[in-house]
Enzyme design. Structure first.
Site, PDB file in Angstrom:
ATOM      1  N   LYS A   1     -12.050  -2.033   7.391  1.00 27.52           N
ATOM      2  CA  LYS A   1     -11.464  -3.009   8.351  1.00 27.52           C
ATOM      3  C   LYS A   1     -11.740  -2.685   9.729  1.00 27.52           C
ATOM      4  O   LYS A   1     -12.389  -3.652  10.576  1.00 27.52           O
ATOM      5  CB  LYS A   1      -9.885  -2.773   8.139  1.00 27.52           C
TER       6      LYS A   1
ATOM      7  N   TRP B   1       0.998  -1.240   0.065  1.00 29.44           N
ATOM      8  CA  TRP B   1      -0.008   0.062  -0.058  1.00 29.44           C
ATOM      9  C   TRP B   1       0.869   1.368   0.000  1.00 29.44           C
ATOM     10  O   TRP B   1       0.611   2.249  -0.757  1.00 29.44           O
ATOM     11  CB  TRP B   1      -0.900   0.014   1.219  1.00 29.44           C
TER      12      TRP B   1
ATOM     13  N   ASP C   1      -1.487   6.664   6.310  1.00 27.67           N
ATOM     14  CA  ASP C   1      -2.625   5.828   5.987  1.00 27.67           C
ATOM     15  C   ASP C   1      -2.942   4.729   7.061  1.00 27.67           C
ATOM     16  O   ASP C   1      -1.917   3.872   7.447  1.00 27.67           O
ATOM     17  CB  ASP C   1      -2.049   4.762   4.636  1.00 27.67           C
TER      18      ASP C   1
END
Lengths: 362, 362
Positions: free
Chosen positions: B197, B104, B173
């Site tokens: 999540k 990511w 993030d």
């Protein structure tokens, strides 16, 4: 109307078919025997693959799309499309023709201008407060595309037929009338629609793209803003809005299997709109705001003799189980949004109320 | 475990608290006496205002954010943030420091590079297949920001403490560990997290922005891609993803009122992770893939002696009501994602299964 449910005339998010809501509710803790909620399953699972592929297949069948077209699901609503379109199709500083039929088309124009794209507004109905759809427009043959808004939610107007643009593809915002009538896909290079009016809940935009438009997408656009990313990855480059896509799929299933397709949906929508416009036209109390030949079958906008009566109308309607009838804050007045899921029964309840309100106050 | 529900170790979309799902289900046809589903109410209504404002207020309380911070809800997931960040904060072609801790963060770097921004990758753990979090990094004092990924879902690593970047704000993030532990907001200029999540369903990204970062946003960025648009319009410039925000609000309510806040959540998360890592460390059969000092408390990644056994493990686990244990397709192996809503009971069921599987196959 089921106990505790109102007649919902919201402009969006809007009414959904009760059977769809009931199916979601019933399966909410255990989606298809997965032991998980639809909100908990992986977008890489067999179960979700079946959902998204079914939604794409139903879209293609309902809109009679041929093999040149691909169905995408993108986040950010129609407003995100306003900026993606110039990024993807005007990279070489080609020009495009925009038709300005009110608020949403005006915003589409603005987003192209923010990017310094040399677009042309080739027609506008601003001169009459957007109460009509322009006719006899001269389009530019060398334009990269023509941009239209098929239905103007706020102004209550709708293109009943799309103009002849020759070889130039139409890119069309159909947020408020997609799936409300059959489509001739041949005119279109791109169609987009925020789902929250005729196709599902807020949180996903249905996008239909023709293969030659995909080929125009330049390389250096950010990944999430390129149509080609969604086309190459079945709209799952990253985690898609699973619940919204699932709900869209159920709405499309309802359109196909309960309603019986878009011809039948269109006839029903015509009946609903006729009920309202006939009442308004036969009355000296209510007044339609859109010109006769430009009226929307989705958003019936009307005024009462004064603003005080309009306020009472909206308030008393709500007390009688009829919600969402206030006009957009930018234009005032009243508006009945009668998308696919607003039933004939709901519209009849509204016309009954309107007659009674006129009798008391007219 | 309730009948028909599995122990859900999905990496995202992931388990949600059962009480949240039940509340959604119970109210799905009539949201707070409105006579409409949450999917049908207007985002301009009093009812939805209460939802979005409550979600923002709970976020501020849970993360102990001071008045400099504003909470935004944006569509497109963390991947959209990868491209919005350089657009909003590197317009003047300033440089920024990125730390590459795997998939990511690598994508975040790539999106800045697509926009031709002169960023620097100041540290990377690529040399050991991203099995650790880099230490003793030299950041550039003149950088516009430092970008980090707090938890690496795929590689199973996590920053246990954030580095000292001096006056340079960290943009982080936190998709896979937001709300899993208390936060010291002082280091951060921007925090973002795809909700699917730890904070809700797919379809909304929680963004926290500090006022000085908002001031950096240039004028000529497309409206939907400017942080300032969301800040000025309470995240409702256009129709927001109402259902996803509603679900986030309920998850945050559960965190505050059922769990009792992030200190308690963090302790519980530590207990869950300890159960798994202790079992793995005490076994010659299972092997953790992340280095000891860099291990994630959210995603426990591990290998078995061979791939054949790993396949059997995942399959037999599912047959025993334990789902989502397959490692990411890019790295293989096994992974147990134990986000906030994965219960201690579920983790115990998993360790029981792991011991039994080792006894049979070890």
């Amino acid at each position: 109307m089921k106990a505790n449910r109102i007649h919902n005339f919201n402009p969006g998010p809007a009414a959904l078919p009760l059977s769809v809501l009931e199916e979601i509710q019933e399966n909410f803790l255990d989606f298809k025997g997965s032991g998980m909620s639809i909100t908990e399953i992986s977008h890489r699972s067999k179960q979700f693959d079946a959902v998204i592929n079914d939604a794409m297949a139903r879209t293609k069948r309902l809109l009679n799309l041929d093999d040149r077209f691909q169905v995408l699901f993108i986040q950010g609503g129609a407003s995100m499309q306003f900026c993606m379109i110039p990024m993807n199709f005007l990279a070489d500083d080609k020009s495009a023709d925009y038709v300005d039929t009110g608020t949403w088309s005006t915003k589409a124009v603005k987003e192209a201008q923010i990017q310094d794209k040399p677009i042309k507004v080739v027609a506008s109905s601003a001169d009459k407060n957007y109460a009509y759809i322009p006719r006899d427009i001269r389009f530019n043959e060398e334009a990269a595309f023509v941009h239209l808004t098929s239905n103007n939610t706020i102004k209550g107007t709708q293109w009943s037929n799309f103009p002849d643009t020759g070889a130039v593809p139409i890119l069309c915002d159909m947020s408020s009338d997609i799936m409300s009538r059959p489509l001739d896909c041949n005119k279109f290079g791109l169609i987009y629609a925020g789902a929250q009016k005729n196709a599902g809940p807020a949180g996903v935009c249905l996008v239909i793209i023709r293969d030659d438009m995909l080929e125009r997408v330049p390389e250096n656009v950010p990944t999430m803003l390129k149509y080609s990313t969604y086309a190459a990855k079945n709209s799952m480059y990253n985690t898609p809005p699973c619940f919204a896509i699932y709900t869209v799929d159920l709405v499309l299933k309802w359109l196909e299997e309960t309603i019986g397709g878009l011809d039948k949906m269109a006839a029903l929508n015509r009946d609903k709109a006729d009920l309202l416009y006939d009442l308004i036209d036969g009355s000296d109390f209510y007044r339609a705001t859109a010109q006769n030949d430009s009226r929307s079958l989705m958003n019936v906008t009307f005024r009462l003799p004064d603003e005080n009566l309009e306020q009472q109308f909206v308030q008393q309607a709500l007390e009688n189980g009829l919600g969402g009838l206030k006009g957009h804050r930018s234009v005032g007045g009243c508006r009945a949004s009668i998308y696919n899921a607003a039933s004939l029964e709901s519209v009849k309840a509204l016309t009954d109320f309107m007659m009674s309100f006129e009798n008391k106050n007219g």
